[in-house]
Design a protein around this motif. Structure first.
Motif, PDB file in Angstrom:
ATOM      1  N   ARG A 155       0.827  -1.213   0.000  1.00  9.82           N
ATOM      2  CA  ARG A 155       0.000   0.000   0.000  1.00  9.82           C
ATOM      3  C   ARG A 155       0.861   1.263   0.000  1.00  9.82           C
ATOM      4  N   THR A 156       1.954   1.239   0.743  1.00  7.89           N
ATOM      5  CA  THR A 156       2.852   2.394   0.773  1.00  7.89           C
ATOM      6  C   THR A 156       3.467   2.642  -0.598  1.00  7.89           C
ATOM      7  N   ALA A 157       3.933   1.573  -1.237  1.00  8.14           N
ATOM      8  CA  ALA A 157       4.551   1.717  -2.558  1.00  8.14           C
ATOM      9  C   ALA A 157       3.547   2.221  -3.586  1.00  8.14           C
ATOM     10  N   ALA A 158       2.354   1.659  -3.582  1.00 11.97           N
ATOM     11  CA  ALA A 158       1.336   2.086  -4.545  1.00 11.97           C
ATOM     12  C   ALA A 158       0.914   3.524  -4.286  1.00 11.97           C
ATOM     13  N   GLY A 159       0.841   3.916  -3.032  1.00  9.36           N
ATOM     14  CA  GLY A 159       0.485   5.303  -2.714  1.00  9.36           C
ATOM     15  C   GLY A 159       1.543   6.272  -3.182  1.00  9.36           C
ATOM     16  N   LEU A 160       2.797   5.904  -3.024  1.00  5.93           N
ATOM     17  CA  LEU A 160       3.882   6.753  -3.495  1.00  5.93           C
ATOM     18  C   LEU A 160       3.835   6.895  -5.013  1.00  5.93           C
ATOM     19  N   ALA A 161       3.516   5.815  -5.698  1.00  7.75           N
ATOM     20  CA  ALA A 161       3.431   5.851  -7.162  1.00  7.75           C
ATOM     21  C   ALA A 161       2.339   6.797  -7.650  1.00  7.75           C
ATOM     22  N   GLN A 162       1.345   7.020  -6.827  1.00  7.49           N
ATOM     23  CA  GLN A 162       0.253   7.915  -7.226  1.00  7.49           C
ATOM     24  C   GLN A 162       0.711   9.355  -7.400  1.00  7.49           C
ATOM     25  N   ARG A 179       5.295 -12.610  -4.804  1.00 10.91           N
ATOM     26  CA  ARG A 179       4.621 -11.751  -5.774  1.00 10.91           C
ATOM     27  C   ARG A 179       3.206 -11.403  -5.327  1.00 10.91           C
ATOM     28  N   HIS A 180       2.524 -12.360  -4.692  1.00 11.84           N
ATOM     29  CA  HIS A 180       1.128 -12.159  -4.293  1.00 11.84           C
ATOM     30  C   HIS A 180       0.960 -11.034  -3.276  1.00 11.84           C
ATOM     31  N   ARG A 181       2.044 -10.619  -2.649  1.00 13.59           N
ATOM     32  CA  ARG A 181       1.960  -9.554  -1.640  1.00 13.59           C
ATOM     33  C   ARG A 181       1.894  -8.164  -2.254  1.00 13.59           C
ATOM     34  N   PHE A 182       2.002  -8.057  -3.579  1.00 11.21           N
ATOM     35  CA  PHE A 182       2.107  -6.747  -4.210  1.00 11.21           C
ATOM     36  C   PHE A 182       1.008  -6.523  -5.251  1.00 11.21           C
ATOM     37  N   GLY A 183      -0.209  -6.887  -4.889  1.00 14.55           N
ATOM     38  CA  GLY A 183      -1.322  -6.751  -5.813  1.00 14.55           C
ATOM     39  C   GLY A 183      -1.588  -5.321  -6.238  1.00 14.55           C
ATOM     40  N   LEU A 184      -1.474  -4.363  -5.330  1.00 14.01           N
ATOM     41  CA  LEU A 184      -1.730  -2.961  -5.671  1.00 14.01           C
ATOM     42  C   LEU A 184      -0.659  -2.428  -6.620  1.00 14.01           C
ATOM     43  N   VAL A 185       0.590  -2.772  -6.362  1.00 17.04           N
ATOM     44  CA  VAL A 185       1.676  -2.332  -7.244  1.00 17.04           C
ATOM     45  C   VAL A 185       1.533  -2.949  -8.627  1.00 17.04           C
ATOM     46  N   LEU A 186       1.270  -4.249  -8.684  1.00 17.62           N
ATOM     47  CA  LEU A 186       1.151  -4.936  -9.969  1.00 17.62           C
ATOM     48  C   LEU A 186       0.013  -4.367 -10.812  1.00 17.62           C
ATOM     49  N   ALA A 187      -1.014  -3.878 -10.166  1.00 17.09           N
ATOM     50  CA  ALA A 187      -2.166  -3.331 -10.890  1.00 17.09           C
ATOM     51  C   ALA A 187      -1.983  -1.870 -11.274  1.00 17.09           C
ATOM     52  N   HIS A 188      -0.931  -1.237 -10.797  1.00 16.92           N
ATOM     53  CA  HIS A 188      -0.757   0.194 -11.050  1.00 16.92           C
ATOM     54  C   HIS A 188      -0.372   0.434 -12.513  1.00 16.92           C
ATOM     55  N   PRO A 189      -0.979   1.412 -13.166  1.00 11.73           N
ATOM     56  CA  PRO A 189      -0.703   1.620 -14.598  1.00 11.73           C
ATOM     57  C   PRO A 189       0.719   2.062 -14.909  1.00 11.73           C
ATOM     58  N   ARG A 190       1.458   2.577 -13.930  1.00 14.39           N
ATOM     59  CA  ARG A 190       2.827   3.017 -14.198  1.00 14.39           C
ATOM     60  C   ARG A 190       3.878   2.005 -13.739  1.00 14.39           C
ATOM     61  N   PHE A 191       3.441   0.867 -13.229  1.00 13.63           N
ATOM     62  CA  PHE A 191       4.383  -0.183 -12.836  1.00 13.63           C
ATOM     63  C   PHE A 191       5.032  -0.776 -14.078  1.00 13.63           C
TER      64      PHE A 191
END
Length: 222
Positions: A155-162, A179-191
């Protein structure tokens, strides 16, 4: 998805990274005391080995903070990307971008300690200065940065990416089985991909082709 394997020190490791299906190989130079720090001559040799594979891009991973020196090193070695570790300021990115050919991509590492990132307020300045990509990596409680094997909070990583408009890579304790622990990051359009060190190494401490292939398969799985 880019897969970057960091800290190669031998030609054999570079070839193993390529044969395992990764895209980028990190080569340390200007990392004082680093276990994988290379001389300028070895950096150029391994960058040439990466080019010879026909698929790998070489990444200069550095704590350096002198634009003129870094630009000269990039030109002499023929590296493809520069990854700025440490807490270099946007002014360095700007000065470096002005000295580099357009083909060399600039990556700025953002260090995350727990749920905070000391460089968060500088993201827009880094972008204006010429950063092409960010890399999100964990810093330890005692301040160590780079190849810490500490995972980031999803959640922290995905929030920073925003707060970015540039693409980003994820680092920090990534393994085939988490890998399963990073669902929000994997779904981010800029990942755009991952950066792995410890999980790609065998018992000798060198990059291992089979372990690297395990990382590539797991993270590229649907």
């Amino acid at each position: 998805m880019f897969v970057k394997i960091c800290g190669a020190t031998t030609e054999r490791e570079v070839r193993a990274v390529a044969e395992a299906g990764a895209d980028l190989v990190g080569l340390w130079h200007g990392v004082p005391g680093g276990r994988a720090d290379l001389s300028a001559q070895r950096l150029a040799r391994l960058a040439a080995e990466a080019r010879a594979t026909g698929r790998l891009r070489s990444v200069l991973v550095t704590f350096g903070s002198q634009a003129q020196t870094l630009a000269r090193t990039a030109a002499d070695s023929g590296i493809d990307w520069i990854q700025l570790h440490g807490y270099q300021r946007p002014a360095l990115v700007r000065a470096l971008r002005a000295r580099l050919p357009a083909r060399v991509r600039l990556v700025k590492v953002l260090h995350v300690r727990g749920t905070s990132c000391p460089e968060a307020s500088l993201i827009k300045a880094y972008e204006r200065a010429g950063t092409d990509l960010f890399l999100l990596d964990a810093a330890t409680a005692d301040g160590r940065v780079g190849s810490t094997a500490h995972p980031l909070d999803d959640r922290t990583a995905a929030g920073l990416a925003q707060s970015m408009t540039r693409p980003f890579l994820l680092a920090g304790g990534l393994r085939p089985d988490n890998r399963h622990r990073f669902g929000l990051v994997l779904a981010h359009p800029r990942f755009r991909g991952i950066d792995v060190d410890s999980a790609a190494r065998g018992g000798t401490g060198l990059v291992d082709g089979a372990r690297t292939a395990d990382v590539v398969r797991a993270w590229r799985a649907p």
